[in-house]
Design an enzyme around this catalytic site. Structure first.
Site, PDB file in Angstrom:
ATOM      1  N   TYR A   1       0.824  -1.212   0.000  1.00 40.35           N
ATOM      2  CA  TYR A   1       0.000   0.000   0.000  1.00 40.35           C
ATOM      3  C   TYR A   1       0.861   1.267   0.000  1.00 40.35           C
ATOM      4  O   TYR A   1       0.368   2.347  -0.289  1.00 40.35           O
ATOM      5  CB  TYR A   1      -0.933   0.031   1.216  1.00 40.35           C
ATOM      6  CG  TYR A   1      -2.071  -0.974   1.161  1.00 40.35           C
ATOM      7  CD1 TYR A   1      -2.271  -1.764   0.039  1.00 40.35           C
ATOM      8  CD2 TYR A   1      -2.933  -1.123   2.231  1.00 40.35           C
ATOM      9  CE1 TYR A   1      -3.303  -2.690  -0.009  1.00 40.35           C
ATOM     10  CE2 TYR A   1      -3.977  -2.054   2.185  1.00 40.35           C
ATOM     11  CZ  TYR A   1      -4.150  -2.831   1.062  1.00 40.35           C
ATOM     12  OH  TYR A   1      -5.172  -3.742   1.013  1.00 40.35           O
TER      13      TYR A   1
ATOM     14  N   LYS B   1       3.289 -15.350   2.658  1.00 37.68           N
ATOM     15  CA  LYS B   1       3.254 -16.089   1.386  1.00 37.68           C
ATOM     16  C   LYS B   1       4.712 -16.350   1.039  1.00 37.68           C
ATOM     17  O   LYS B   1       5.201 -15.999  -0.053  1.00 37.68           O
ATOM     18  CB  LYS B   1       2.518 -15.237   0.335  1.00 37.68           C
ATOM     19  CG  LYS B   1       2.211 -15.942  -0.957  1.00 37.68           C
ATOM     20  CD  LYS B   1       1.082 -16.950  -0.864  1.00 37.68           C
ATOM     21  CE  LYS B   1       0.926 -17.687  -2.179  1.00 37.68           C
ATOM     22  NZ  LYS B   1       0.056 -18.862  -2.089  1.00 37.68           N
TER      23      LYS B   1
ATOM     24  N   ASP C   1      -3.221 -17.993   1.657  1.00 42.19           N
ATOM     25  CA  ASP C   1      -4.358 -18.652   0.998  1.00 42.19           C
ATOM     26  C   ASP C   1      -4.961 -19.704   1.918  1.00 42.19           C
ATOM     27  O   ASP C   1      -6.182 -19.834   2.047  1.00 42.19           O
ATOM     28  CB  ASP C   1      -3.946 -19.253  -0.363  1.00 42.19           C
ATOM     29  CG  ASP C   1      -2.574 -19.901  -0.353  1.00 42.19           C
ATOM     30  OD1 ASP C   1      -1.859 -19.790   0.666  1.00 42.19           O
ATOM     31  OD2 ASP C   1      -2.198 -20.524  -1.367  1.00 42.19           O
TER      32      ASP C   1
ATOM     33  N   ASP D   1      -5.664  -6.680   5.727  1.00 45.17           N
ATOM     34  CA  ASP D   1      -6.842  -5.954   5.251  1.00 45.17           C
ATOM     35  C   ASP D   1      -7.925  -6.964   4.843  1.00 45.17           C
ATOM     36  O   ASP D   1      -9.084  -6.896   5.260  1.00 45.17           O
ATOM     37  CB  ASP D   1      -6.409  -5.104   4.038  1.00 45.17           C
ATOM     38  CG  ASP D   1      -7.463  -4.104   3.611  1.00 45.17           C
ATOM     39  OD1 ASP D   1      -8.551  -4.094   4.215  1.00 45.17           O
ATOM     40  OD2 ASP D   1      -7.204  -3.342   2.668  1.00 45.17           O
TER      41      ASP D   1
ATOM     42  N   ASP E   1     -11.443  -8.474   7.185  1.00 47.15           N
ATOM     43  CA  ASP E   1     -12.816  -8.359   6.676  1.00 47.15           C
ATOM     44  C   ASP E   1     -13.483  -9.736   6.646  1.00 47.15           C
ATOM     45  O   ASP E   1     -14.659  -9.878   6.978  1.00 47.15           O
ATOM     46  CB  ASP E   1     -12.835  -7.772   5.254  1.00 47.15           C
ATOM     47  CG  ASP E   1     -13.014  -6.264   5.263  1.00 47.15           C
ATOM     48  OD1 ASP E   1     -12.600  -5.629   6.255  1.00 47.15           O
ATOM     49  OD2 ASP E   1     -13.558  -5.722   4.286  1.00 47.15           O
TER      50      ASP E   1
END
Ligand code: NAD
Length: 351
Positions: A135, A186, A218, A242, A246
């Site tokens: 980001y 990852k 994942d 992020d 959620d």
């Protein structure tokens, strides 16, 4: 206690008003200063983070924020969009640690889209790094190649010290909970997160009582739905956090239930619900204010070290839910459907 109150856009002003109502009902020695941010900042001063708002936030002990964003600003240059105001204030205040508890209130077990036996008793703390990663990494942008084709670039980047400080936050929190940290990365594909994993292992040596495990993002996305109660503290980078937080919010029934705290190295913090500005339901007094009210409780706990009043707010929320009050997003048959402001009143009454 000096608190900068930044309601923002969409449902922001409606939900923040309820949290302010609850804070005021506690009769604490507080000074609340309101200022615009996001689209409201752009309208007021041509900047999603007006200089006066930033100055106010810097002077305050804590910031209480609603949410920013509205589709009507989607055509503005990227730097003028509401979300940039949010990213900038996090960076300016050096709020690198984002804490997102995903806690299921027993009364809401049937509001989750998952089976009650999968989610009941759920209590996860997601620790998300907030000021680094893809980001913020440079270079970024959209450019046109020599052949006329456009190309988009973002850069995933973490320094060792950025990883180390968020690791310490995660391990310290785990020490006060069930002493388990799951680091999500990852590392099989991305070098940035290979370093993330190495640093997590190094920091873990300073917390021998805490059990550290690692999970690819994942798989973590799948495990959160399959068997969420296996997690205690989950620590991860900005973009993975992020998305996963959620996802975790749905385990708790609604994103309208999920508070968050974003802290700097001295426990100065910005407190906001995990959801966005929900323009689809703005100005109707139907949003769920509980995530914002619970964010105010986190503010008392983390910035002002006032456990007792934080507990009071959280218990009042539990009581309002036990009494059957529900906003539309968490409504189930047999409960009492209330508006946003009525839910605020119910929490104040329960206090
Ligand atoms: P959103 O979180 O605003 O809404 C997603 C869905 O959840 C919508 O259906 C909305 O009605 C519902 N919802 C959210 N909060 C709710 C609440 N308190 N009570 C009841 N229902 C609620 O995400 P989005 O629709 O993807 O984005 C809308 C805007 O918000 C965009 O401009 C986006 O950039 C912005 N946004 C801001 C933040 C933030 O301020 N922290 C975070 C995410 C998105």
């Amino acid at each position: 206690m000096r608190i900068a109150v930044l309601p923002g856009d969409g449902i922001g002003p409606e939900i923040v008003a309820q949290a302010v109502k609850v804070l005021e009902a506690l009769n604490l020695n507080m000074q609340l200063d309101h200022a615009p941010i996001g689209g409201a900042g752009y309208e007021a001063a041509g900047d999603p983070l007006p200089a006066e708002t930033l100055a106010l936030a810097k002077q305050a002990d804590a910031v209480l924020l609603g949410a920013v964003g509205d589709w009507k600003y989607d055509s503005l240059p990227r730097d003028m969009r509401p979300e940039r105001g949010l990213l900038r204030i996090r960076k300016e205040l050096n709020l690198f640690a984002n804490l997102r508890p995903a806690l299921l209130y027993p009364e809401l077990a049937s509001a989750s889209t998952l089976k009650p036996e999968v989610v009941s008793g759920l209590d996860i703390m997601i620790v998300r790094e907030l000021t680094g990663d893809i980001y913020f990494g440079q270079p970024r942008g959209i450019s046109t190649l020599a052949n006329g084709e456009r190309e988009g670039i973002n850069t995933m980047r973490y320094s060792e010290s950025e990883i180390r400080r968020i690791a310490h936050i995660a391990f310290s929190i785990a020490m006060k909970r069930n002493k388990k940290v799951c680091s999500v990365d990852k590392a099989n594909v991305l070098e940035t997160t290979e370093l993330w994993r190495q640093v997590m292992i190094e920091v873990a040596k300073e917390y021998p009582q805490v059990e550290l495990s690692h999970m690819y993002v994942d798989n973590a996305a799948m495990q959160l739905i399959r068997q969420p109660k296996q997690f205690d503290v989950m620590v991860t980078g900005n973009i993975f956090g992020d998305i996963l937080s959620d996802e975790a919010s749905m385990l708790t029934g609604s994103i309208g239930m999920l508070p968050s705290a974003s802290l700097d190295a001295n426990n100065k913090g910005m407190y906001e619900p995990s959801h966005g500005s929900a323009p689809d339901i703005a100005n109707q007094d139907i949003a769920n204010p509980l995530a914002t009210i619970l964010s105010a409780a986190m503010m008392l706990r983390y910035t002002f070290a006032d456990e007792s009043n934080a507990d009071r707010i959280e218990n009042a929320v539990k009581k309002a839910l036990a009494q059957g009050y529900r906003t539309a997003d968490i409504f189930t048959d047999g409960c009492r459907k209330v508006k946003c402001s009525e839910m605020g009143d119910a929490v104040v009454a329960a206090l």
